[in-house]
Design a protein around this motif. Structure first.
Motif, short mmCIF file in Angstrom:
data_model
loop_
_atom_site.label_atom_id
_atom_site.label_comp_id
_atom_site.label_asym_id
_atom_site.label_seq_id
_atom_site.Cartn_x
_atom_site.Cartn_y
_atom_site.Cartn_z
N GLN A 1 -7.48 -9.83 -23.59
CA GLN A 1 -6.49 -8.80 -23.29
C GLN A 1 -5.56 -9.31 -22.21
OE1 GLN A 1 -6.51 -4.95 -23.50
NE2 GLN A 1 -7.79 -4.90 -25.32
N ILE A 2 -4.29 -8.98 -22.31
CA ILE A 2 -3.36 -9.24 -21.22
C ILE A 2 -3.04 -7.90 -20.56
CG2 ILE A 2 -1.28 -9.13 -22.68
CD1 ILE A 2 -0.14 -11.37 -20.78
N ALA A 3 -3.08 -7.86 -19.23
CA ALA A 3 -2.91 -6.61 -18.51
C ALA A 3 -1.94 -6.80 -17.35
CB ALA A 3 -4.24 -6.10 -17.98
N ALA A 4 -1.13 -5.78 -17.11
CA ALA A 4 -0.20 -5.75 -15.99
C ALA A 4 -0.54 -4.56 -15.11
CB ALA A 4 1.24 -5.66 -16.48
N TYR A 5 -0.52 -4.78 -13.79
CA TYR A 5 -0.85 -3.73 -12.83
C TYR A 5 0.37 -3.47 -11.93
CZ TYR A 5 -5.69 -4.75 -14.17
OH TYR A 5 -6.85 -4.95 -14.88
N PHE A 6 0.82 -2.23 -11.93
CA PHE A 6 1.95 -1.81 -11.12
C PHE A 6 1.49 -0.81 -10.06
CE2 PHE A 6 3.56 -2.81 -15.32
CZ PHE A 6 4.79 -3.42 -15.13
N LEU A 7 2.18 -0.79 -8.93
CA LEU A 7 2.03 0.29 -7.96
C LEU A 7 3.39 0.94 -7.79
CD1 LEU A 7 0.54 2.00 -5.90
CD2 LEU A 7 0.86 0.18 -4.22
N ILE A 8 3.45 2.22 -8.09
CA ILE A 8 4.69 3.01 -7.94
C ILE A 8 4.59 3.78 -6.62
CG2 ILE A 8 6.14 4.78 -8.99
CD1 ILE A 8 4.58 4.24 -11.63
N ARG A 9 5.69 3.77 -5.85
CA ARG A 9 5.75 4.53 -4.60
C ARG A 9 7.00 5.40 -4.60
NH1 ARG A 9 2.41 1.87 -0.62
NH2 ARG A 9 2.03 -0.35 -1.09
N HIS B 1 4.03 -6.94 1.82
CA HIS B 1 3.60 -5.58 1.53
C HIS B 1 4.54 -4.95 0.51
CE1 HIS B 1 2.55 -1.38 2.21
NE2 HIS B 1 1.60 -1.73 3.05
N SER B 2 4.00 -4.37 -0.53
CA SER B 2 4.86 -3.83 -1.60
C SER B 2 5.57 -2.56 -1.20
CB SER B 2 4.03 -3.58 -2.87
OG SER B 2 3.16 -2.48 -2.69
N GLY B 3 5.22 -1.98 -0.05
CA GLY B 3 5.98 -0.85 0.47
C GLY B 3 6.92 -1.28 1.57
N GLY C 1 -0.27 -13.07 -9.12
CA GLY C 1 -0.61 -11.99 -8.20
C GLY C 1 -2.10 -11.73 -8.13
N THR C 2 -2.50 -11.05 -7.06
CA THR C 2 -3.92 -10.72 -6.89
C THR C 2 -4.14 -9.28 -6.47
OG1 THR C 2 -3.84 -11.53 -4.60
CG2 THR C 2 -4.59 -13.08 -6.28
N LEU C 3 -3.11 -8.60 -5.99
CA LEU C 3 -3.25 -7.21 -5.52
C LEU C 3 -2.05 -6.39 -5.99
CD1 LEU C 3 -4.35 -7.92 -1.85
CD2 LEU C 3 -5.79 -6.86 -3.60
N ARG C 4 -2.31 -5.17 -6.41
CA ARG C 4 -1.20 -4.36 -6.90
C ARG C 4 -0.29 -3.90 -5.77
NH1 ARG C 4 -3.10 -0.97 -3.74
NH2 ARG C 4 -3.63 1.18 -4.22
N ASN C 5 -0.76 -3.96 -4.51
CA ASN C 5 0.09 -3.54 -3.39
C ASN C 5 0.61 -4.72 -2.57
OD1 ASN C 5 -2.34 -4.24 -2.26
ND2 ASN C 5 -2.57 -2.40 -1.02
#
Length: 487
Positions: free
Chosen positions: A358-366, A214-216, A251-255
């Protein structure tokens, strides 16, 4: 069979939930199950326009004067599996099994997050022996991919003044606050080139064996991020060999902390021995750095056929991509100055993908602090602008501010001490809970979050501690039975 565990009513319902595919945004079957469940047990049931479900049941006899309490859970689960596991989350059931003190799943996430909470809420509604005042159960949709149900919750739908969120993951801890969050996407177009004539060997690199999580809840544990580590190899070690990058993904999920990452490259056959030595060198480096945290980490490669690799990324853009991801921030940013041992601000580089040139990066900020969350987003904007990348910021939500004077918190503390003869810990969680969004339309609602012990949610290593479920259940029922003390 997990349905043989205690409490039987809860585990039986959780076993049913495991048989029903319910990843985020594929929730029609679990919705049908809950509606049918309500019909079978003669429970009032309403659905709203975003897919949330509200169930309600009158008070037990003699408890009509108790204040109404809402139990809340989300219906979706995180769909993660090991690469060698054949599983389609949209149609296949989860396969839970008992392993000593734990319940796990075969090669996939278990869905104890938040299936145990959902099962407990439905069991509380359906078990005629449970004593409670007026009771509501709110089941929200698509929590794991952006809290869509909580964002769409309408005002005046719930009648309860008190709410128990069932989505925390440490038995013995009562949560009264959580981090806010925001999604950040950065992307730019890719320019391709033909494969150089001297590049006659084609490899697929695989960095695997990480725990993820879990990213949190797990961001402070120092676990490896597969995307960052594979990019580190390509940007640092592999520069000694003239290779060309054809593809990258991870990766597969931003969280979820990425457990796996993959790259396709080309190089000359004469350079393969040197490249193989670099792989072995980096593998040893990883084992030294992560020996206590990631004992199963592995960087390997296999050869591809020439026809499997059609083109490579231009040399200029290859270096730009490697520099971009190698310098991308990730992990804990600051620890809380108010609550010892709690992460204040973090970010997770959860997904990298190449699609439609396109190359894309997905971040989750907490963050517990909105201004700190905004500061991290600002740093990612600057990072994107260094290479003229496009960026998007979506799904922002504020945290849930702790209320240490909460009547519900004090009741839960009292009941925990009374049952188990020990004090519960009062906590703020770095993960996002829907409670923060509920305050928009229900600003005076008194809320806490409790749950059993769940380890490694959002990864195939997810497991729930059996005895902690029983303790969580005892606490939940005791709070319901004693709710007259909230008046």
């Amino acid at each position: 069979m997990i349905s043989s565990l205690a409490p039987k009513s809860l585990w039986t319902i959780f076993d049913h939930i495991c048989q029903i595919p319910h990843p985020s945004h594929h929730e029609q079957m679990i919705t049908n199950y809950i509606v049918d469940f309500a019909t079978t047990h003669k429970i009032e049931c309403k659905l709203d326009k975003v897919g949330n479900i509200l169930l309600s049941k009158p008070a037990s006899k003699g408890m009509e004067h108790y204040p109404s309490i809402a139990l809340q859970a989300h219906m979706d689960m995180v769909p993660q599996k090991n690469e060698d596991t054949i599983h389609d989350f949209s149609v296949d059931p989860i396969k839970p099994y008992i392993d000593g003190e734990w319940v796990k799943a075969q090669g996939t996430t278990l869905g104890a997050d938040n299936g145990i909470g959902l099962a407990s809420a439905l069991a509380a509604l359906s078990d005629p022996t449970i004593e409670h005042g007026p009771l509501e159960v709110l089941v929200t949709a698509s929590e794991e991919t952006g809290m869509f149900g909580a964002f769409g919750l309408q005002p005046n739908w719930l009648k309860s003044q008190f709410l128990i969120n069932t989505d925390s993951e440490d038995e013995g801890e009562i949560f009264t606050g959580c981090a806010g969050g925001v999604d950040f996407k950065s992307s730019f177009p890719i320019t391709y080139a033909i494969i150089p004539d001297n590049q006659d060997t084609f490899l697929r690199l695989s960095l695997k064996g990480l725990k993820g999580g879990h990213s949190g809840c797990d961001i402070h544990l120092g676990r490896g991020n597969a995307i960052k580590l594979l990019i580190r190899f390509l940007a640092q070690y592999a520069q000694d060999v003239p290779f060309r990058l054809a593809h990258f993904s991870g990766g597969t999920l931003r969280n979820a902390i990425p457990r796996e990452a993959f790259a396709e490259i080309t190089l000359s056959q004469k350079d393969l021995p040197a490249f193989d030595a670099l792989i072995k060198q980096f593998q040893q480096t990883l084992q030294n750095e992560f020996k206590h945290i990631e004992p199963n980490i592995s960087l390997t490669y296999n050869q591809l056929e020439k026809e499997d690799v059609k083109r490579v990324i231009s040399a200029e853009q290859q270096q730009k991509i490697l520099n971009w991801f190698n310098s991308a921030p990730n992990g804990v940013v600051t620890m809380s100055n108010d609550i010892a041992g709690v992460v204040e601000t973090s970010l997770n580089l959860g997904i990298v993908e190449i699609k439609d040139n396109q190359i894309a990066a997905y971040f989750l900020i907490r963050s517990q602090v909105d201004s700190a969350k905004d500061a991290v987003a600002s740093s990612l904007i600057s990072h994107s602008q260094l290479i003229d990348a496009n960026y998007e910021i979506n799904g922002g939500y504020s945290g849930w501010t702790p209320n240490l004077n909460s009547k519900l918190l004090k009741l839960a503390e009292n009941r925990y001490h009374s049952i188990f003869d020990q004090k519960a810990k009062i906590m703020v969680i770095h993960a996002g809970l829907e409670c923060g969004l509920f305050t928009k339309h229900y600003p005076h609602m008194d809320m806490i979050s409790i749950g059993p012990t769940i380890v490694s949610p959002h990864s195939p290593d997810e497991k729930v501690h059996i005895h902690s479920v029983e303790k969580y259940w005892q606490l939940l029922l005791s709070i319901l039975k004693s709710a007259d003390q909230l008046v």
